[in-house]
Design an enzyme around this catalytic site. Structure first.
Site, PDB file in Angstrom:
ATOM      1  N   GLU A   1      11.818 -53.704  24.019  1.00 40.83           N
ATOM      2  CA  GLU A   1      11.622 -52.565  23.108  1.00 40.83           C
ATOM      3  C   GLU A   1      12.962 -51.885  22.785  1.00 40.83           C
ATOM      4  OE1 GLU A   1       9.951 -49.118  25.062  1.00 40.83           O
ATOM      5  OE2 GLU A   1       8.927 -48.461  23.253  1.00 40.83           O
TER       6      GLU A   1
ATOM      7  N   LYS B   1       4.196 -49.388  17.009  1.00 39.56           N
ATOM      8  CA  LYS B   1       3.642 -48.945  18.308  1.00 39.56           C
ATOM      9  C   LYS B   1       2.588 -47.858  18.090  1.00 39.56           C
ATOM     10  CE  LYS B   1       5.479 -47.196  22.752  1.00 39.56           C
ATOM     11  NZ  LYS B   1       6.720 -46.729  23.392  1.00 39.56           N
TER      12      LYS B   1
ATOM     13  N   CYS C   1       5.360 -51.345  25.308  1.00 35.57           N
ATOM     14  CA  CYS C   1       5.647 -50.420  26.406  1.00 35.57           C
ATOM     15  C   CYS C   1       4.452 -49.550  26.792  1.00 35.57           C
ATOM     16  CB  CYS C   1       6.890 -49.593  26.064  1.00 35.57           C
ATOM     17  SG  CYS C   1       7.712 -48.919  27.531  1.00 35.57           S
TER      18      CYS C   1
HETATM   19  O1  LIG Z   1       4.312 -45.502  30.574  1.00 36.21           O
HETATM   20  C1  LIG Z   1       5.407 -45.461  31.130  1.00 36.21           C
HETATM   21  O2  LIG Z   1       5.520 -45.189  32.332  1.00 36.21           O
HETATM   22  C2  LIG Z   1       6.664 -45.772  30.374  1.00 36.21           C
HETATM   23  C3  LIG Z   1       6.455 -45.815  28.893  1.00 36.21           C
HETATM   24  C4  LIG Z   1       7.739 -45.846  28.141  1.00 36.21           C
HETATM   25  O3  LIG Z   1       8.786 -45.699  28.707  1.00 36.21           O
HETATM   26  C5  LIG Z   1       7.739 -46.071  26.696  1.00 36.21           C
HETATM   27  O4  LIG Z   1       6.688 -46.328  26.093  1.00 36.21           O
HETATM   28  O5  LIG Z   1       8.829 -46.027  26.096  1.00 36.21           O
END
Ligand SMILES: O=C(O)CCC(=O)C(=O)O
Length: 266
Positions: A40, A111, A147
């Site tokens: 990402e 996203k 993510c």
């Molecule tokens: O859910 C998490 O612990 C991390 C999510 C995250 O860092 C993101 O989506 O950028």
């Protein structure tokens, strides 16, 4: 089919453009793989919120320009991770790019679940609305997520309903929640009887140490490969038929009762 997950180190002492060129060279080295996956927001850094506006681009902007030729030269499908997309109306999105071995942009995914609660991405970016699947001819159908999406099982179930067999999750997951990352990757694989290819970043940027530990999980929940904390290319052989086999010998997906369009009267 062979998949390579490229766990890129995102550090502040490397410029965005240098990282693009370095990563393009690494992609070019992946000849022999069928699918290459990047993390990402690797050009700018998932937590480098202050740079999001300055580094925003279109889906065929500088990141695509840097890696599309590399994908074509290597002859691979490239899930190029995500970029900060600036849409026509000025809204920013965290947008994944999938590039065909011809170098053409085959799919994008914005996203859906933005991270940060009342800060960062959650306030700076728009939310995607469409689950996206990408059939790789003769191989697997990919389901795209990014993510924080990993925490929302309903997205993954809807990807499976659209035919997904391999769930690809580029991430910039923080080290302090590394156990959640590997646990959730396995859970999404088991409950959806699908491969999970979860590709994170290494290094530290904006004060957030990254988890690394990219992981490939099979449709039975077995960990096929897991990276360490540093920059690494994780290569794994995937059997596209294992998904159908798993769903046939243990047909739990057929026993769903909620959230289905068809009534259940069994
Ligand atoms: O859910 C998490 O612990 C991390 C999510 C995250 O860092 C993101 O989506 O950028």
């Amino acid at each position: 089919m062979r998949a390579s997950l490229m766990q890129i180190a995102v550090e502040e002492d490397e410029s965005v453009e240098s990282r693009r060129q370095r990563v393009a060279a690494l992609v070019r080295d992946q000849r022999g793989a069928d699918l290459v996956v990047l993390p990402e927001l690797w050009p700018v850094g998932a937590f480098a919120y202050r740079q999001f506006d300055a580094e925003a681009e279109t889906p065929t902007g500088p990141t695509y320009a840097a890696v599309a030729d590399a994908a074509r030269d290597a002859g691979v499908w490239l899930h190029a991770g995500s970029v900060v997309e600036r849409a026509g109306d000025g809204t920013l999105y965290n947008t994944s790019l999938v590039i065909a071995p011809t170098g053409e942009l085959a799919a994008t995914y914005r996203k859906i679940h933005r991270f940060g609660f009342d800060t960062g991405e959650a306030v700076m970016m728009g939310a995607g609305t469409e689950p996206v699947t990408v059939p790789l001819p003769g191989d697997l159908t990919l389901g795209l997520a990014t993510c924080y999406d990993l925490r929302f099982p309903e997205l993954f179930r809807s990807l499976v309903d659209q035919g997904a067999e391999a769930l690809v999750v580029p991430a910039g997951w923080p080290a302090r929640r590394r156990e959640h990352w590997t646990l959730l990757a396995r859970a999404r694989a088991v409950e959806n009887q699908s491969y999970v290819l979860a590709c994170g970043t290494a290094g530290t940027h904006a004060g957030v140490e990254q988890a690394g530990h990219s992981i490939v999980v099979g449709p039975w929940g077995d960990v096929l490969a897991e990276a360490g904390p540093g920059e690494e290319v994780l290569t794994v052989d995937i059997d596209p038929e294992a998904v159908a086999r798993t769903r046939e010998v243990f047909p739990a997906l057929k026993d769903r009762r909620l959230g289905l369009a068809a009534p259940h009267d069994r």
